[in-house]
Write an enzyme that holds these catalytic residues in place. Sequence first.
Site, PDB file in Angstrom:
ATOM      1  N   HIS A  43      79.540  -5.367  13.913  1.00 59.77           N
ATOM      2  CA  HIS A  43      78.722  -5.067  15.102  1.00 59.77           C
ATOM      3  C   HIS A  43      79.617  -4.865  16.332  1.00 59.77           C
ATOM      4  CE1 HIS A  43      74.584  -5.581  13.471  1.00 59.77           C
ATOM      5  NE2 HIS A  43      75.283  -6.185  12.528  1.00 59.77           N
ATOM      6  N   THR A  44      80.793  -4.371  16.073  1.00 61.90           N
ATOM      7  CA  THR A  44      81.731  -4.062  17.150  1.00 61.90           C
ATOM      8  C   THR A  44      81.778  -2.561  17.429  1.00 61.90           C
ATOM      9  OG1 THR A  44      83.436  -4.011  15.472  1.00 61.90           O
ATOM     10  CG2 THR A  44      83.246  -6.048  16.735  1.00 61.90           C
ATOM     11  N   ASP A  45      81.368  -1.735  16.443  1.00 69.67           N
ATOM     12  CA  ASP A  45      81.549  -0.283  16.627  1.00 69.67           C
ATOM     13  C   ASP A  45      80.724   0.246  17.797  1.00 69.67           C
ATOM     14  OD1 ASP A  45      79.201  -0.552  15.097  1.00 69.67           O
ATOM     15  OD2 ASP A  45      79.768   0.934  13.579  1.00 69.67           O
ATOM     16  N   SER A  74      67.765  13.809  -6.130  1.00 71.02           N
ATOM     17  CA  SER A  74      68.746  12.751  -6.396  1.00 71.02           C
ATOM     18  C   SER A  74      68.399  12.059  -7.696  1.00 71.02           C
ATOM     19  CB  SER A  74      68.701  11.729  -5.253  1.00 71.02           C
ATOM     20  OG  SER A  74      69.299  10.518  -5.659  1.00 71.02           O
ATOM     21  N   SER A 125      77.113   0.989   2.542  1.00 71.58           N
ATOM     22  CA  SER A 125      77.072   2.342   3.115  1.00 71.58           C
ATOM     23  C   SER A 125      76.758   3.441   2.119  1.00 71.58           C
ATOM     24  CB  SER A 125      78.387   2.664   3.829  1.00 71.58           C
ATOM     25  OG  SER A 125      78.523   1.838   4.927  1.00 71.58           O
ATOM     26  N   SER A 126      75.745   3.201   1.302  1.00 71.73           N
ATOM     27  CA  SER A 126      75.308   4.295   0.424  1.00 71.73           C
ATOM     28  C   SER A 126      74.778   5.454   1.269  1.00 71.73           C
ATOM     29  CB  SER A 126      74.237   3.813  -0.554  1.00 71.73           C
ATOM     30  OG  SER A 126      73.141   3.282   0.154  1.00 71.73           O
ATOM     31  N   ASP A 171      80.832   3.526   9.352  1.00 68.90           N
ATOM     32  CA  ASP A 171      80.692   3.876   7.934  1.00 68.90           C
ATOM     33  C   ASP A 171      81.112   5.325   7.671  1.00 68.90           C
ATOM     34  OD1 ASP A 171      79.505   1.408   8.167  1.00 68.90           O
ATOM     35  OD2 ASP A 171      77.465   2.170   8.025  1.00 68.90           O
TER      36      ASP A 171
HETATM   37  C1  GLA Z   1      76.176  -1.121   9.621  1.00 72.43           C
HETATM   38  C2  GLA Z   1      76.287   0.056  10.575  1.00 72.43           C
HETATM   39  C3  GLA Z   1      77.669   0.124  11.201  1.00 72.43           C
HETATM   40  C4  GLA Z   1      78.100  -1.229  11.789  1.00 72.43           C
HETATM   41  C5  GLA Z   1      77.819  -2.354  10.801  1.00 72.43           C
HETATM   42  C6  GLA Z   1      78.065  -3.710  11.388  1.00 72.43           C
HETATM   43  O1  GLA Z   1      77.008  -0.914   8.538  1.00 72.43           O
HETATM   44  O2  GLA Z   1      76.026   1.256   9.891  1.00 72.43           O
HETATM   45  O3  GLA Z   1      77.694   1.142  12.171  1.00 72.43           O
HETATM   46  O4  GLA Z   1      77.475  -1.451  13.015  1.00 72.43           O
HETATM   47  O5  GLA Z   1      76.495  -2.322  10.289  1.00 72.43           O
HETATM   48  O6  GLA Z   1      79.405  -3.895  11.653  1.00 72.43           O
END
Ligand code: GLA
Length: 392
Positions: free
Chosen positions: A44-46, A77, A135-136, A184
């Site tokens: 949660h830093t991005d 899919s 991150s699918s 991601d």
């Molecule tokens: C998800 C979001 C990212 C990031 C993370 C937490 O993966 O897609 O952008 O904020 O949560 O770090």
Amino acid sequence: MAFVSPGVPADLVHAVRASFRSAYGRPADVVGRAPGRVNLIGEHTDYNAGLCLPVALPHATCAAVARRDDDRVRIASRQEPRMWEGDLASSGPGHPTEWASYAAGVLWALREAGHAVPGLDIYVDGTVPLGAGLSSSAALECSVAVAVAKLVGLEPSDDVRRELAAACVRAETEVAGAPTGGMDQTVSLLARTDCALLIDFDEHSTRQIELDLEPAGLVLLVTDTRVTHSLNDGGYAARRADCEHAVARLGVASLRQADLVDVEGLADERVRRRARHVVSEIARVELAVRAIEDADWARVGDLFEQSHASMRDDFEISCPELDAAVETAVEAGAVGARMTGGGFGGSSVAVVPQERVEAVARAIDARFAAQGFRAPAHLRAVPSAPAGICAD
Ligand code: GLA
């Protein structure tokens, strides 16, 4: 003990080409492939102009794509029962509303960026576990992005990869409506084998950090708690709103500019804890990079522990299953473990001595069974290659 296999890349390409042919009755022009990711530290830093340190997984999504000579788009899919069909012009903010928004959204975003995207038939298949916080959705977006880029003649330089990442972020935030921060898509397009990617969202820069796990006899073990996590059901957006509140109160451009002393002065207790997580987490990423460069894995383990505690207590995005996976991993011999990704379910990541991997996975399984949780799934996170075009 269930380990999720990444599959054999050539077999996946073969399978997605065969599925394309049986869905559409003709061969695909090109197959794009993009990995899922696991974040080592920096959560949660991005979206706070901060730092994070993800690696690309060997688990990936393949998108087989062929041009059409009209403006129709069809997206199917292997992981979804229903094909989506529409016009190029019918996707945009808020449309479509289903899974296909991630792929259709990329076409919209590339058109918005000025690229002549034609009508397309698309078939996707992959091995990134869905809803596991790995991150699918970014893998789906990026696999479509690289395939379409190839069709419209874009060469995959680093600049083009950054542009594709930006288009994928627009697809996710504006079309699919998940207010995520860009980590991601950036790692899926810019990762390197055997490296973690240090991403600086203030400078908009990236740096490859070599991960010499093998000489140290270590591996990355990811545990999917099977508690389905979703990024568009409110919890994620609420954390973002708290961070924005802190920024407004502190009078800074972003939490990257805030320091812990100022944060401790915030009047609202919840907002204070949220900001404390972000500011301390950004500092931990810098320390973790230094520790990795010094091969000081015990220090990395300490930082993982602090990061997890911060997410559990201050940011409140953990859950009993994630806490159990993290605690048990460390008890069973991991050097360090933490929850990873957006939270509210999803996965944990642990640095584990090679010879302890199965024992750690077994211990987590036993703890989950004893607590009446769903059986988890594990995977080995070998730092892998970025998105690209598959050879025929
Ligand atoms: C998800 C979001 C990212 C990031 C993370 C937490 O993966 O897609 O952008 O904020 O949560 O770090």
